[in-house]
Design a protein around this motif. Structure first.
Motif, short mmCIF file in Angstrom:
data_model
loop_
_atom_site.label_atom_id
_atom_site.label_comp_id
_atom_site.label_asym_id
_atom_site.label_seq_id
_atom_site.Cartn_x
_atom_site.Cartn_y
_atom_site.Cartn_z
N ARG A 169 0.84 -1.21 0.00
CA ARG A 169 0.00 0.00 0.00
C ARG A 169 0.87 1.25 0.00
O ARG A 169 0.57 2.22 -0.71
N LEU A 170 1.92 1.25 0.79
CA LEU A 170 2.83 2.39 0.85
C LEU A 170 3.46 2.65 -0.52
O LEU A 170 3.52 3.79 -0.98
N THR A 171 3.88 1.60 -1.18
CA THR A 171 4.46 1.72 -2.52
C THR A 171 3.43 2.27 -3.50
O THR A 171 3.72 3.19 -4.27
N ALA A 172 2.22 1.72 -3.47
CA ALA A 172 1.16 2.19 -4.38
C ALA A 172 0.82 3.65 -4.12
O ALA A 172 0.64 4.43 -5.06
N GLN A 173 0.74 4.04 -2.85
CA GLN A 173 0.44 5.43 -2.52
C GLN A 173 1.55 6.35 -3.00
O GLN A 173 1.29 7.43 -3.53
N GLY A 174 2.80 5.92 -2.83
CA GLY A 174 3.93 6.72 -3.32
C GLY A 174 3.88 6.88 -4.82
O GLY A 174 4.14 7.97 -5.36
N GLU A 175 3.54 5.80 -5.53
CA GLU A 175 3.43 5.87 -6.98
C GLU A 175 2.29 6.79 -7.40
O GLU A 175 2.40 7.52 -8.39
N ASP A 176 1.18 6.78 -6.65
CA ASP A 176 0.07 7.69 -6.93
C ASP A 176 0.47 9.14 -6.74
O ASP A 176 0.11 10.01 -7.54
N VAL A 177 1.22 9.41 -5.68
CA VAL A 177 1.71 10.78 -5.45
C VAL A 177 2.61 11.20 -6.61
O VAL A 177 2.48 12.32 -7.14
N LEU A 178 3.50 10.33 -7.01
CA LEU A 178 4.41 10.62 -8.12
C LEU A 178 3.63 10.91 -9.41
O LEU A 178 3.91 11.88 -10.12
N ALA A 179 2.63 10.08 -9.70
CA ALA A 179 1.81 10.29 -10.91
C ALA A 179 1.06 11.61 -10.81
O ALA A 179 0.97 12.36 -11.79
N GLY A 180 0.54 11.92 -9.64
CA GLY A 180 -0.18 13.18 -9.44
C GLY A 180 0.72 14.38 -9.65
O GLY A 180 0.30 15.39 -10.23
N LEU A 181 1.96 14.29 -9.20
CA LEU A 181 2.91 15.39 -9.42
C LEU A 181 3.20 15.57 -10.90
O LEU A 181 3.31 16.70 -11.39
N GLY A 182 3.29 14.47 -11.62
CA GLY A 182 3.49 14.55 -13.07
C GLY A 182 2.31 15.22 -13.76
O GLY A 182 2.49 16.06 -14.65
N GLU A 183 1.09 14.85 -13.33
CA GLU A 183 -0.11 15.48 -13.90
C GLU A 183 -0.16 16.96 -13.57
O GLU A 183 -0.52 17.79 -14.42
N THR A 184 0.21 17.33 -12.36
CA THR A 184 0.23 18.74 -11.96
C THR A 184 1.24 19.51 -12.81
O THR A 184 0.96 20.62 -13.27
N HIS A 185 2.39 18.92 -13.02
CA HIS A 185 3.42 19.54 -13.84
C HIS A 185 2.91 19.80 -15.25
O HIS A 185 3.05 20.90 -15.80
N ASP A 186 2.29 18.78 -15.85
CA ASP A 186 1.74 18.91 -17.20
C ASP A 186 0.66 19.98 -17.25
O ASP A 186 0.60 20.78 -18.19
N LEU A 187 -0.22 20.00 -16.25
CA LEU A 187 -1.29 20.98 -16.19
C LEU A 187 -0.73 22.40 -16.09
O LEU A 187 -1.23 23.32 -16.77
N LEU A 188 0.29 22.60 -15.31
CA LEU A 188 0.91 23.92 -15.20
C LEU A 188 1.48 24.37 -16.53
O LEU A 188 1.34 25.54 -16.92
N HIS A 189 2.09 23.45 -17.27
CA HIS A 189 2.64 23.81 -18.58
C HIS A 189 1.54 24.09 -19.60
O HIS A 189 1.72 24.94 -20.48
N GLU A 190 0.41 23.41 -19.47
CA GLU A 190 -0.73 23.69 -20.35
C GLU A 190 -1.31 25.07 -20.04
O GLU A 190 -1.66 25.83 -20.94
N ALA A 191 -1.45 25.38 -18.76
CA ALA A 191 -2.03 26.67 -18.35
C ALA A 191 -1.09 27.83 -18.58
O ALA A 191 -1.53 28.94 -18.89
N PHE A 192 0.19 27.58 -18.45
CA PHE A 192 1.18 28.65 -18.58
C PHE A 192 2.30 28.19 -19.50
O PHE A 192 3.39 27.83 -19.04
N PRO A 193 2.01 28.18 -20.80
CA PRO A 193 3.02 27.70 -21.75
C PRO A 193 4.29 28.56 -21.68
O PRO A 193 4.24 29.76 -21.45
N VAL A 194 5.39 27.88 -21.85
CA VAL A 194 6.69 28.56 -21.83
C VAL A 194 7.27 28.47 -23.23
O VAL A 194 7.39 27.39 -23.80
N ASP A 195 7.62 29.62 -23.78
CA ASP A 195 8.27 29.63 -25.09
C ASP A 195 9.76 29.43 -24.90
O ASP A 195 10.40 30.10 -24.09
N GLU A 196 10.30 28.49 -25.62
CA GLU A 196 11.73 28.22 -25.47
C GLU A 196 12.45 28.62 -26.72
O GLU A 196 12.07 28.72 -27.76
#
Length: 123
Positions: free
Chosen positions: A96-123
């Protein structure tokens, strides 16, 4: 009698979590004196949840073999079976601890992607 698997698991989790509780570590080490070999030693020295899961599984195999070889009329037989139940429960908790950690990691990835969608960065 002592539950080597649980004490080794405690040490492994202290390693993974960075727990600095010296008295808890010393207590577990004392309980394991003379029993640090094979999966128990590897479990106590684990540095990741993946290592903990792997070594706990190996320790369970050894415990099941010990129970299979034990005399069912011996006074320690019921303790061994109880130990098996406790270690299997601990195994589920680690999963359960491993699964919860993986869920947190996936959620952080989704948050990261959402931030880039909302605030695109021109490179």
């Amino acid at each position: 009698m002592t539950c080597h698997e649980i004490e080794a698991l405690r040490l492994g989790l202290m390693n993974v979590l960075g727990t600095e509780d010296r008295s808890a570590r010393e207590h577990a080490e004392t309980e394991l004196e003379g029993h640090l070999d094979g999966p128990i030693e590897a479990l106590a020295e684990a540095d990741s949840l993946a290592e903990i899961e792997r070594h706990l599984d190996a320790a369970l195999v050894d415990l099941e073999a010990e129970i299979a070889d034990a005399d069912e009329t011996a006074p320690e037989y019921d303790y061994l079976r109880g130990r098996l139940v406790a270690v299997r429960d601990a195994e589920r908790a680690v999963h359960r601890l491993t699964a919860q950690g993986e869920d947190v990691l996936a959620g952080l990835g989704e948050t990261h992607d959402l931030l880039h969608e909302a605030f695109p960065v021109d490179e």
